[in-house]
Design a protein around this motif. Structure first.
Motif, PDB file in Angstrom:
ATOM      1  N   ILE A 495       1.097  -1.137  -0.155  1.00 37.85           N
ATOM      2  CA  ILE A 495       0.055  -0.166  -0.038  1.00 37.85           C
ATOM      3  C   ILE A 495       1.000   1.072   0.011  1.00 37.85           C
ATOM      4  CG2 ILE A 495      -1.596   1.398   1.613  1.00 37.85           C
ATOM      5  CD1 ILE A 495      -2.828  -0.877  -0.070  1.00 37.85           C
ATOM      6  N   THR A 496       0.673   2.145  -0.890  1.00 35.21           N
ATOM      7  CA  THR A 496       1.450   3.132  -1.073  1.00 35.21           C
ATOM      8  C   THR A 496       0.981   4.379  -0.230  1.00 35.21           C
ATOM      9  OG1 THR A 496       0.254   4.336  -2.930  1.00 35.21           O
ATOM     10  CG2 THR A 496       1.853   2.438  -3.320  1.00 35.21           C
ATOM     11  N   THR A 497       1.708   5.598  -0.106  1.00 38.59           N
ATOM     12  CA  THR A 497       1.320   6.786   0.686  1.00 38.59           C
ATOM     13  C   THR A 497       0.191   7.385  -0.143  1.00 38.59           C
ATOM     14  OG1 THR A 497       3.486   7.641  -0.104  1.00 38.59           O
ATOM     15  CG2 THR A 497       3.125   7.137   2.256  1.00 38.59           C
ATOM     16  N   ASP A 498       0.248   7.231  -1.500  1.00 34.49           N
ATOM     17  CA  ASP A 498      -0.715   7.807  -2.194  1.00 34.49           C
ATOM     18  C   ASP A 498      -2.115   7.133  -1.996  1.00 34.49           C
ATOM     19  OD1 ASP A 498       0.052   9.406  -5.149  1.00 34.49           O
ATOM     20  OD2 ASP A 498       1.826   8.385  -4.136  1.00 34.49           O
ATOM     21  N   HIS A 499      -2.169   5.787  -1.509  1.00 36.19           N
ATOM     22  CA  HIS A 499      -3.168   5.091  -1.213  1.00 36.19           C
ATOM     23  C   HIS A 499      -3.812   5.943  -0.008  1.00 36.19           C
ATOM     24  CE1 HIS A 499      -2.006   1.700  -3.729  1.00 36.19           C
ATOM     25  NE2 HIS A 499      -3.046   1.712  -3.948  1.00 36.19           N
ATOM     26  N   ILE A 500      -3.050   6.132   0.887  1.00 36.34           N
ATOM     27  CA  ILE A 500      -3.213   6.718   2.531  1.00 36.34           C
ATOM     28  C   ILE A 500      -3.777   7.934   2.155  1.00 36.34           C
ATOM     29  CG2 ILE A 500      -2.415   6.820   4.622  1.00 36.34           C
ATOM     30  CD1 ILE A 500      -0.431   4.750   3.964  1.00 36.34           C
ATOM     31  N   ALA A 557       0.864  10.157   7.630  1.00 35.36           N
ATOM     32  CA  ALA A 557       0.769   9.589   9.020  1.00 35.36           C
ATOM     33  C   ALA A 557       0.299  10.923   9.924  1.00 35.36           C
ATOM     34  CB  ALA A 557       2.359   9.768   9.610  1.00 35.36           C
ATOM     35  N   LEU A 558       0.268  12.047   9.523  1.00 33.20           N
ATOM     36  CA  LEU A 558      -0.182  13.030  10.391  1.00 33.20           C
ATOM     37  C   LEU A 558      -1.648  13.187  10.253  1.00 33.20           C
ATOM     38  CD1 LEU A 558       0.390  15.642  11.949  1.00 33.20           C
ATOM     39  CD2 LEU A 558       1.293  16.652   9.973  1.00 33.20           C
ATOM     40  N   ALA A 559      -2.317  13.074   9.021  1.00 32.15           N
ATOM     41  CA  ALA A 559      -3.977  13.080   8.971  1.00 32.15           C
ATOM     42  C   ALA A 559      -4.514  11.825   9.524  1.00 32.15           C
ATOM     43  CB  ALA A 559      -4.051  13.145   7.473  1.00 32.15           C
ATOM     44  N   ASN A 583       7.078   9.530  14.183  1.00 23.79           N
ATOM     45  CA  ASN A 583       7.341  11.039  14.480  1.00 23.79           C
ATOM     46  C   ASN A 583       6.061  11.805  14.894  1.00 23.79           C
ATOM     47  OD1 ASN A 583       9.947  11.266  14.028  1.00 23.79           O
ATOM     48  ND2 ASN A 583       9.646  12.209  11.779  1.00 23.79           N
ATOM     49  N   PHE A 584       4.794  10.942  14.537  1.00 21.91           N
ATOM     50  CA  PHE A 584       3.633  11.856  14.753  1.00 21.91           C
ATOM     51  C   PHE A 584       2.804  10.709  15.736  1.00 21.91           C
ATOM     52  CE2 PHE A 584       4.985  13.746  11.181  1.00 21.91           C
ATOM     53  CZ  PHE A 584       4.739  15.120  11.484  1.00 21.91           C
ATOM     54  N   GLY A 585       3.393   9.725  16.482  1.00 23.16           N
ATOM     55  CA  GLY A 585       2.818   8.978  17.619  1.00 23.16           C
ATOM     56  C   GLY A 585       2.156   7.968  17.295  1.00 23.16           C
ATOM     57  N   ILE A 586       2.077   7.355  15.881  1.00 29.19           N
ATOM     58  CA  ILE A 586       1.404   6.182  15.666  1.00 29.19           C
ATOM     59  C   ILE A 586       2.209   5.178  15.817  1.00 29.19           C
ATOM     60  CG2 ILE A 586       0.096   4.959  13.839  1.00 29.19           C
ATOM     61  CD1 ILE A 586      -0.882   7.392  12.726  1.00 29.19           C
ATOM     62  N   VAL A 587       1.824   3.883  16.454  1.00 25.99           N
ATOM     63  CA  VAL A 587       2.852   2.883  16.771  1.00 25.99           C
ATOM     64  C   VAL A 587       2.748   1.893  15.604  1.00 25.99           C
ATOM     65  CG1 VAL A 587       3.612   0.919  18.690  1.00 25.99           C
ATOM     66  CG2 VAL A 587       2.116   3.135  19.181  1.00 25.99           C
ATOM     67  N   PRO A 588       4.093   1.798  15.040  1.00 30.47           N
ATOM     68  CA  PRO A 588       4.021   0.643  13.793  1.00 30.47           C
ATOM     69  C   PRO A 588       4.578  -0.589  14.534  1.00 30.47           C
ATOM     70  CG  PRO A 588       6.109   2.286  13.924  1.00 30.47           C
ATOM     71  CD  PRO A 588       5.234   2.409  15.272  1.00 30.47           C
TER      72      PRO A 588
END
Ligand code: MIC
Ligand code: SF4
Length: 661
Positions: A495-500, A557-559, A583-588
């Motif tokens: 999945i690309t960041t273009d999808h996200i 990530a931010l949105a 960096n934006f506090g989402i746990v990978p």
């Protein structure tokens, strides 16, 4: 044998086993960490670049850090993505970027000057330097021997503030080039062949370092094309030697004094070697919808084409456009298709005008667009419904053009122009003799669209201009030990960041406004995602391999963070996106056993104990009453940053602690 070279300016002893170029540069920039593949290292960063689509956020973050002036050797801000100015939004962003650059001692390349990576290569890039840029194709500068990496905007902001950049020490893959490219075959075919072998995640955790006799047959812009698209393999970066050809290029740009020789030692040891015989390479094409889906053009079949788009940071150099112009001389493009060209820079355009080759393009019926990213990021020239577009660009992800059902094929400028003439995907060797053209010995140098940093006193007086499109940065709270919520979406591999977080003419102008842009998260995969996230107070994302490949946009990530996403549970992550999540506090988090991916469905209710993020975490699927083991590749520092709620709150907290002492 380990040889002590020197102590670098951080008092760190610099050893070299047997110097690859990568080791030579890293040795001189390493501040912390071990030279062991996979170990975290901190690097001193000499230069940074930003572009407007990621830059506004990066500079808002830089402002929040609160430094008076950039602390790099030099930093450059480009405007090349968001160029349509259909209303006040882009124009406001551009004014903000210009004023912030002037305020903080940053070079500013005005809209119209060219595509960031092409202009950076021509006017700024230095062999032996380290560079990070808030754009995933920053490795283009690897063509000149610069160690250049893509990064999230916040990491670039931190580097501008003088902080080191952390990466995992890479494996060094030596790509041994022998032979010489045949007529009608060019650098793009080389990187497409490499993508055929490595696919879109074969480069993860690696640097692709080119060596061998074949390197000498490639110009700096050829090398830059290869380094540019190395990004699509997932590699940390790609790098070429700095040799006599590099020196010649720098001389032609009036920058010979910036040349240093940078060659691998005779006995350089690579972790892996890939053999490429340039003479054996044929015209290649990446089929829809992945840059890794590569075959030979002659094996792709007869494909009728609606559009040909030439340009992008991969293929917009003077050499590439001269090839196109000279093939089109005295010809007309096929009446059934539309052709666009987006030149890489004003320097390129000026040369085409001076040599008369610009006229060949105009006469042939090409639409010449401005010197910018343009169609590559869906800013205009979207194909017709179900249209087939043949592009010299680097990404053909579904929907990226702005037309959801378009089919995009990625090729060299030679294949693109042959296709423009015949109307079908065409092996350029069918056109007969390769045209002759000459390259200038010295380029026209005109930096009047690059505003230089102001002297300190003057800079302090600059007022930063903020329009209503520039929304304040959202703030986030520390993360608790147990995370609960529903799986809001379950997605596949790659999945690309273009999808996200899509780009294009509709969404790109919202890059400085997180509340607004968050409405488009996962739009192409689930049109209801935004509402689901709102109704459920956020939740989780479950994903396959290589989650977040592609663009460096931290908005991906931010949105989601703004929508309350707490963790992403994936089989694996792409490097830049994982860093942005931290960096934006989402746990990978990753599945300890990848087959557990099948044990979670959309809307399952999960409870994840993360504790202090040292070691394994457990996931309890309340819906299925099942436990799943999770793991991660977070360093202690990553864990600390995450638990604080992200990098900005962490910087603030660290600074406060420092002040309290
Ligand atoms: C891209 O090619 O996808 C972009 C647009 O240049 C991105 C940056 C962005 O999303 O602004 C990239 O490659 O990092
Ligand atoms: Fe611009 Fe396209 Fe290059 Fe991204 S890949 S920097 S959008 S030209």
């Amino acid at each position: 044998m380990k040889v002590l070279l020197e102590e670098n300016s951080y008092g760190k002893q610099v050893f070299s086993m047997a110097g690859t170029i990568t080791e030579k540069i890293l040795d001189r920039h390493i501040i912390e960490g071990e030279k062991k593949p996979g170990a975290e290292i901190a690097l001193r960063i000499d230069n940074t670049l930003t572009q407007d689509a990621t830059g506004t956020m990066a500079y808002l973050q830089f402002e929040a850090i609160g430094i008076d002036r950039v602390r790099t050797e030099f930093s450059v801000s480009f405007v090349d993505h968001n160029m349509l100015q259909t209303d006040f939004k882009n124009a406001d962003d551009h004014r903000y970027l210009q004023s912030v650059a002037q305020r903080y001692g940053i070079y500013f390349s005005k809209p119209g000057n060219g595509i960031c990576h092409q202009v950076f290569l021509e006017r700024f890039a230095k062999p032996g330097n380290t560079l990070i840029g808030s754009d995933s194709h920053t490795p283009t500068a690897g063509g000149i021997g610069c160690f250049a990496m893509g990064a999230g905007g916040l990491d670039v902001a931190c580097a501008m503030a003088g902080a080191p950049f952390r990466i995992k020490y890479p494996k060094i893959v030596g790509i041994h080039l022998t032979g010489k490219l045949q007529p009608w075959v060019s650098a793009k075919d080389v990187i497409l062949e490499i993508l055929r072998r490595l696919d879109v995640k074969g480069g993860v955790g690696k640097v692709l370092e080119y060596f061998g006799e074949g390197v000498k047959t490639l110009s700096v812009t050829d090398r830059a094309t290869i380094a540019n698209m190395g990004t699509e393999t997932g590699a940390t970066t790609s790098i070429f030697p700095s040799d006599e050809i590099t020196r010649e290029f720098l001389r032609s740009q009036g920058r010979e004094d910036q040349w240093i020789e940078l060659l691998p030692d005779e006995n350089a040891e690579y972790d892996e070697i890939i053999e490429i015989d340039l003479s054996a390479i044929e015209p290649m094409v990446a089929l829809p919808h992945s840059p890794g889906n590569v075959v030979k053009v002659r094996e792709a079949g007869k494909i009728k084409v609606d559009q040909v788009a030439i340009g992008s940071c991969t293929n917009s150099s003077l050499r590439d456009l001269k090839v196109v112009a000279n093939v089109l001389k005295d010809r007309t493009v096929c009446s059934d298709l539309h052709v666009t060209i987006s030149p890489g820079s004003r320097q390129v355009v000026e040369h085409l005008i001076e040599s008369g080759e610009y006229r060949y393009l105009v006469r042939a019926g090409v639409r010449i667009l401005e010197n910018a990213c343009g169609p590559c990021i869906g800013m205009g020239a979207a194909p017709n419904s179900g249209g087939v577009s043949v592009r010299t660009f680097n990404r053909n992800f579904k929907g990226r053009t702005g037309t959801a059902d378009a089919q995009v094929y990625l090729v060299s400028p030679e294949t693109a122009v042959a296709t423009a003439i015949t109307g079908y995907l065409t092996d350029p060797r069918e056109l007969g003799e390769f045209p002759k053209f000459t390259m200038p010995e010295k380029f026209f140098i005109n930096d009047n669209m690059i505003l230089k940093p102001l002297p300190e006193e003057e800079a302090r007086k600059v007022q930063i201009v903020r329009g209503p499109n520039i929304a304040p940065l959202p703030t986030f709270d520390p993360i608790s030990d147990t995370l609960t919520g529903k799986v809001l979406i379950k997605v596949e591999d790659n999945i690309t960041t273009d999808h996200i977080m899509p780009a294009g003419a509709k969404v790109l102008p919202l890059r400085s406004n997180i509340p607004e842009i968050s409405k488009f998260v996962f739009e192409s995969l689930d049109g209801n995602f935004y509402h689901k996230a709102k109704e459920n107070n956020g939740g989780f994302i479950v994903a396959g391999e290589n989650y977040g490949q592609g663009s460096s946009r931290e908005h991906a990530a931010l949105a989601p963070k703004y929508l309350g996403i707490k963790a992403v549970i994936a089989k694996s992550f792409a490097r830049i996106h994982q860093a942005n999540l931290i960096n934006f506090g989402i746990v990978p988090l990753t599945f300890a056993n990848p087959e557990d991916y099948d044990g979670i469905d959309e809307m399952d209710e999960l409870e994840i104990y993360i504790g202090d993020l040292q070691g394994e975490c457990t996931l309890y699927n309340r819906t299925k009453e099942k436990k799943i083991k999770l793991t991660h590749s977070l360093s202690r520092l990553d864990a600390e940053i995450l638990k604080t709620g992200g990098k900005l709150p962490w910087i603030k907290k660290t600074a406060e602690k420092g002040n309290a002492k």
